[in-house]
Design a protein around this motif. Sequence first.
Motif, PDB file in Angstrom:
ATOM      1  N   ALA A   1       0.805  -1.357   0.117  1.00 14.51           N
ATOM      2  CA  ALA A   1       0.055  -0.028   0.137  1.00 14.51           C
ATOM      3  C   ALA A   1       0.693   1.273  -0.025  1.00 14.51           C
ATOM      4  O   ALA A   1       0.319   2.379   0.024  1.00 14.51           O
ATOM      5  N   GLY A   2       2.040   1.207  -0.071  1.00 12.48           N
ATOM      6  CA  GLY A   2       3.133   2.264  -0.262  1.00 12.48           C
ATOM      7  C   GLY A   2       3.733   2.935   1.160  1.00 12.48           C
ATOM      8  O   GLY A   2       4.457   3.786   1.123  1.00 12.48           O
ATOM      9  N   PHE A   3       3.622   1.995   2.428  1.00 13.56           N
ATOM     10  CA  PHE A   3       4.173   2.536   3.637  1.00 13.56           C
ATOM     11  C   PHE A   3       5.445   1.974   3.688  1.00 13.56           C
ATOM     12  O   PHE A   3       5.976   0.941   2.906  1.00 13.56           O
ATOM     13  N   ASP A   4       6.178   2.743   4.173  1.00 14.37           N
ATOM     14  CA  ASP A   4       7.726   2.353   4.689  1.00 14.37           C
ATOM     15  C   ASP A   4       7.634   1.572   5.817  1.00 14.37           C
ATOM     16  O   ASP A   4       7.466   2.057   6.758  1.00 14.37           O
ATOM     17  N   VAL A   5       7.875   0.356   5.697  1.00 14.50           N
ATOM     18  CA  VAL A   5       7.604  -0.460   6.832  1.00 14.50           C
ATOM     19  C   VAL A   5       8.826  -0.983   7.476  1.00 14.50           C
ATOM     20  O   VAL A   5       9.728  -1.651   7.066  1.00 14.50           O
ATOM     21  N   THR A   6       8.798  -0.875   8.988  1.00 14.09           N
ATOM     22  CA  THR A   6       9.948  -1.466   9.715  1.00 14.09           C
ATOM     23  C   THR A   6       9.281  -2.687  10.966  1.00 14.09           C
ATOM     24  O   THR A   6       8.141  -2.238  11.295  1.00 14.09           O
ATOM     25  N   GLY A   7       9.819  -3.802  11.095  1.00 14.59           N
ATOM     26  CA  GLY A   7       9.480  -4.588  11.970  1.00 14.59           C
ATOM     27  C   GLY A   7      10.392  -4.739  13.047  1.00 14.59           C
ATOM     28  O   GLY A   7      11.484  -4.421  13.089  1.00 14.59           O
ATOM     29  N   VAL A   8       9.431  -5.261  14.303  1.00 17.73           N
ATOM     30  CA  VAL A   8      10.217  -5.459  15.491  1.00 17.73           C
ATOM     31  C   VAL A   8      10.037  -6.787  15.810  1.00 17.73           C
ATOM     32  O   VAL A   8       8.758  -7.294  15.903  1.00 17.73           O
ATOM     33  N   GLY A   9      10.833  -7.267  16.496  1.00 21.62           N
ATOM     34  CA  GLY A   9      11.122  -8.664  16.803  1.00 21.62           C
ATOM     35  C   GLY A   9      12.416  -8.953  17.329  1.00 21.62           C
ATOM     36  O   GLY A   9      13.445  -8.440  17.182  1.00 21.62           O
ATOM     37  N   ARG A  10      12.428 -10.211  18.175  1.00 29.33           N
ATOM     38  CA  ARG A  10      13.734 -10.679  18.864  1.00 29.33           C
ATOM     39  C   ARG A  10      14.569 -11.652  18.067  1.00 29.33           C
ATOM     40  O   ARG A  10      15.679 -11.670  18.517  1.00 29.33           O
TER      41      ARG A  10
END
Length: 430
Positions: free
Chosen positions: A23-32
């Motif tokens: 959808a055009g978002f700049d995406v960052t994921g958070v996880g361990r």
Amino acid sequence: MKAVVLGGYGLIGSAVMRALAAAGFDVTGVGRSAAAARRMGPGFNWILRDISSVETPEWRNVLRDADVVVNAAGALQDGGRDDLTAIHETAIGRIAAALEGTATRVVQISAAGVGPHASTEFFRSKERGDAILQSSGLDHVILRPVLVIGPAAYGGTALLRAAAAIPLIGLQILPGAQVQTVALDDLARAVVLAAQGAITPGTVADLTEAESRSFPELVQTVRRWQGRPDPKMRLRLPGVLLKASSAMADLLGHLGWRAPLRSTAIRALSDGIAGDPGAWQAAGGFRCRSLDETLAALPSTVQERWFARMFLLFPLLILLLALFWVPSGAIGLIRFDAAVAVLTERGVAMGPAQGAVALGALVDLVLGLAVLSRRWLRPGLIGMIAVSLGYLICGTVLTPDIWTDPLGPFVKVLPGIGLALAVLGLTDDR
């Protein structure tokens, strides 16, 4: 717009990250887990943190440029790797404090059926986390999906596929439980709409199909989707056996295993998994697809059938390995003199022979117990393979005549290596 997704490599989080990126978002994921993040695929930014332990100042730094924060992190039950309070409440409180005074929208993925008097701590802790967000003053949307059906399977959906794959027998588990489902793609689409601001702020809504069915009917529907024939017989699983299985699964949870038969999952199923689509549609949402429509959009491939069968076999294979290695070590210690004699009769000095037998027995015990722990499973399997090869090499040098023994003790080591290799290939859980 920048979106940060907590729990970005889970079943829901990974689908949400891909949908937001599309959808055009700049995406960052958070996880361990760096390994799980890598398996999500290239093209995404990652912040590797244990969400349950991040303090408010660090959240402020992590989320400082975020337009949208999606919380897809969660745990079913307290165990060796999970703390419900830390994940569902403490983390939400710290995130709310970090975002205080900002225009950042928070999309919280909760669960249908939450409430202060719910039957399990999973639902109660989820409700408390929702309440923290609702009282925070932040722009927020809370989505509460029912049983999520997608291409990947973890926990309850993995159990559903495995139950459908049982050959010949149709187990009648919790026949009175009514279940509704939602397509994973519909859930991801709903998150995108909420992130784009198309859903009324403050919305708290279930995401669900309109229809419901009993759990045995759900299993039968999935069985037919997998292309399997109807069972030859149907057996109702006794409640006492189901409770015993849940107790065992809870025990395994303390060893790091997220077994789908844990008591929280069984209690949630027995209570029924249901929601009301009215609030979602009133807030500007779309009609969620029915189970039949969801399955029609998912191909039932050979990978699907392999997974369902191997999900059933995986715990049995681990148990077989443990039952081979632990008794092997115990017998070596119990019949220590006889084991030492095997070496001394072939010219090995008493001292080295005793040392070799003692060390070998202890190593067998350690490796057999190691594979029972989720954390030590891979090291234990690699150790089994290495030690087995070492046994064969040393045995060939010191006692080559054992290769021709009528009972074939050396030959039988080879399928043990193959079994350990097979389990090693199945250890990924994300």
